[in-house]
Design an enzyme around this catalytic site. Structure first.
Site, mmCIF file in Angstrom:
data_model
loop_
_atom_site.group_PDB
_atom_site.id
_atom_site.type_symbol
_atom_site.label_atom_id
_atom_site.label_comp_id
_atom_site.label_asym_id
_atom_site.label_seq_id
_atom_site.Cartn_x
_atom_site.Cartn_y
_atom_site.Cartn_z
ATOM 1 N N ASP A 61 2.577 -4.305 8.144
ATOM 2 C CA ASP A 61 3.939 -3.817 7.994
ATOM 3 C C ASP A 61 4.114 -3.135 6.641
ATOM 4 O O ASP A 61 3.179 -3.026 5.849
ATOM 5 C CB ASP A 61 4.967 -4.920 8.258
ATOM 6 C CG ASP A 61 5.099 -5.946 7.139
ATOM 7 O OD1 ASP A 61 4.711 -5.665 5.988
ATOM 8 O OD2 ASP A 61 5.598 -7.050 7.407
ATOM 9 N N GLY B 60 0.774 -1.216 0.000
ATOM 10 C CA GLY B 60 0.000 0.000 0.000
ATOM 11 C C GLY B 60 0.810 1.274 0.000
ATOM 12 O O GLY B 60 0.298 2.335 -0.386
ATOM 13 N N VAL C 256 5.279 -3.720 3.755
ATOM 14 C CA VAL C 256 5.101 -4.336 2.442
ATOM 15 C C VAL C 256 3.787 -5.104 2.328
ATOM 16 O O VAL C 256 3.657 -5.995 1.496
ATOM 17 C CB VAL C 256 6.291 -5.255 2.085
ATOM 18 C CG1 VAL C 256 7.548 -4.437 1.896
ATOM 19 C CG2 VAL C 256 6.507 -6.329 3.146
ATOM 20 N N LYS C 257 2.796 -4.749 3.130
ATOM 21 C CA LYS C 257 1.490 -5.397 3.032
ATOM 22 C C LYS C 257 0.533 -4.554 2.190
ATOM 23 O O LYS C 257 0.768 -3.371 1.938
ATOM 24 C CB LYS C 257 0.898 -5.629 4.425
ATOM 25 C CG LYS C 257 1.704 -6.621 5.259
ATOM 26 C CD LYS C 257 1.811 -7.977 4.575
ATOM 27 C CE LYS C 257 2.445 -9.047 5.456
ATOM 28 N NZ LYS C 257 3.864 -8.827 5.719
ATOM 29 N N THR C 258 -0.587 -5.181 1.784
ATOM 30 C CA THR C 258 -1.543 -4.510 0.904
ATOM 31 C C THR C 258 -2.041 -3.211 1.515
ATOM 32 O O THR C 258 -2.199 -2.211 0.818
ATOM 33 C CB THR C 258 -2.727 -5.441 0.594
ATOM 34 O OG1 THR C 258 -2.236 -6.607 -0.093
ATOM 35 C CG2 THR C 258 -3.768 -4.748 -0.274
#
Length: 397
Positions: A183, A3, A185-187
């Site tokens: 975190d 995201g 690098v999550k969507t």
């Protein structure tokens, strides 16, 4: 995903509201807040989106798993069944409580194989913990049936799969407890953060207290709160929650982009007879965070991974050799390497994984390649990537 690729004015506005109050902690300082309670707002948004009664924000996905297990009374000697393919946080959270991670083989979903799960259950088993890796899910219906048969808890690690569904229910809401990671690098991201969701009032209250040093959060005087039981500091900050509040409002936007980009890449690879795809259980819809496909054998999968990287296709993963996600590289777990002494139960009960036959897991992981679906690609970039991927794979099969 992730995201952060689409950070914009929404995230800035939410963060600025927190900075304007000067209150970065989620608890207390009521008079200074000017009505700003970002963590509470995000918990409410999660409850609505995940269709659950309760959500508890914490500092990370790892914290979410630890708090979820603790909230259900999991502790020393209890065994938690988890897949051979996951992130190391899965077993770290179990070990942190003195419990025992029991690795179980995977099938073509790349998640827990229900038949292997049934065989792994012992009198010490307390939890079955499927991990919805790379955006897709386990055979949750079969796992729930096993849990009901043996009176076990079903804990969904949905840290990599927010937005996916199973039988019309959001992933994370199907089991007794569900966990998410926010975190970087999550969507959807908070920078750092996580959440526990549940419909169980007791588990929620336990999670609420345990994640904040055991505070019972009764009344308006934090210093006068009592401590029903031991807890630890797994709190999220208001700054992190503010970013997440903006991001969850954009989840549908992000999922639509992921699905569009995923579909373009998959359509290109479907024309190659040697390529097959990870199985999504009947009744499930993945979050489209990754495109995962199989080649006929491990040698071809390795060649494809190398060739894709050489051709400029970044963010593709060959998980079989990955240090963090497949059990064969987890020497610190397999050899019980720890700074502090592990519990005696762990030493006695942790299996010798070098002596267990995980050939079925190897069969699927050895043939699998996963490609991250990015939100920031332009239409031209996605189409070029699809053509390059298809051409590269055709050249080696």
């Amino acid at each position: 995903m992730p995201g952060f690729e689409l950070f914009g004015e929404e995230e800035k506005a939410e963060v600025q509201q927190v900075l304007d109050t000067g209150v970065l902690m989620r608890y207390g300082f009521d008079g200074m807040r000017d009505g700003q309670w970002k963590a509470k707002e995000l918990e409410k948004a999660l409850e609505e989106r995940m269709e659950v009664q309760h959500a508890q924000l914490v500092s990370s996905g790892t914290a979410a798993l630890t708090v979820a297990l603790a909230s259900a009374g999991v502790g020393a000697g209890d065994e938690v069944l988890m897949p051979t393919f996951t992130f190391v946080a899965s077993f770290e959270s179990i070990l942190a409580l003195g419990a025992v991670p029991v690795l179980v083989g995977i099938d073509d979903t790349l998640t827990l194989d229900p038949e292997a799960v049934e065989k792994a259950i012992t009198k010490r088993t307390k939890v079955i913990m499927p991990v919805h890796m790379c955006g897709s899910m386990a055979d949750l219906g079969a796992l729930k049936t096993i849990c009901q048969k043996h009176n076990l808890l079903l804990l969904e690690d949905a840290c990599q799969a927010i937005g996916g569904t199973y039988e019309g229910k959001p992933l994370g809401s199907y089991g007794d407890l569900g966990c998410f990671s926010f975190d970087y690098v999550k969507t959807i991201t908070c920078g750092e953060g996580g959440a526990v969701v549940t419909n169980n009032e007791t588990y929620f209250k336990n999670a609420d207290h345990y994640s904040d040093h055991g505070h019972d959060h009764i009344g308006v005087d934090r210093g006068a709160e009592t401590h029903p039981f031991l807890g630890y500091n797994y709190r999220i900050s208001e700054l992190h929650a503010a970013v997440g509040l903006a991001q969850i409002a954009r989840l549908d936007e992000f999922l639509a982009i992921q699905k569009e980009h995923y579909s373009i890449l998959r359509t290109a690879l479907e024309t190659i007879p040697a390529v097959t795809f990870r199985r999504v259980p009947v009744g499930g819809e993945e979050s489209y965070a990754f495109l995962t496909f199989f080649l006929p054998d491990a040698n071809l999968a390795k060649k494809a991974h190398v060739a894709l990287g050489a051709g400029g296709i970044d963010a593709c993963f060959y998980w079989y050799d990955n240090n963090w996600h497949y059990f064969r590289q987890w020497e610190h777990l397999l050899e019980k390497k720890s700074l502090g002494k592990l519990s005696s139960e762990i030493y006695r009960q942790l299996p010798d994984y070098t002596a267990i036959d995980f050939s079925k897991s190897d069969h699927w992981m050895g043939r699998a390649v996963s490609c991250l679906i990015k939100l920031g690609w332009s239409q031209e970039e996605v189409e070029r990537r699809a053509a390059t991927m298809a051409q590269t794979i055709r050249s080696i099969v």
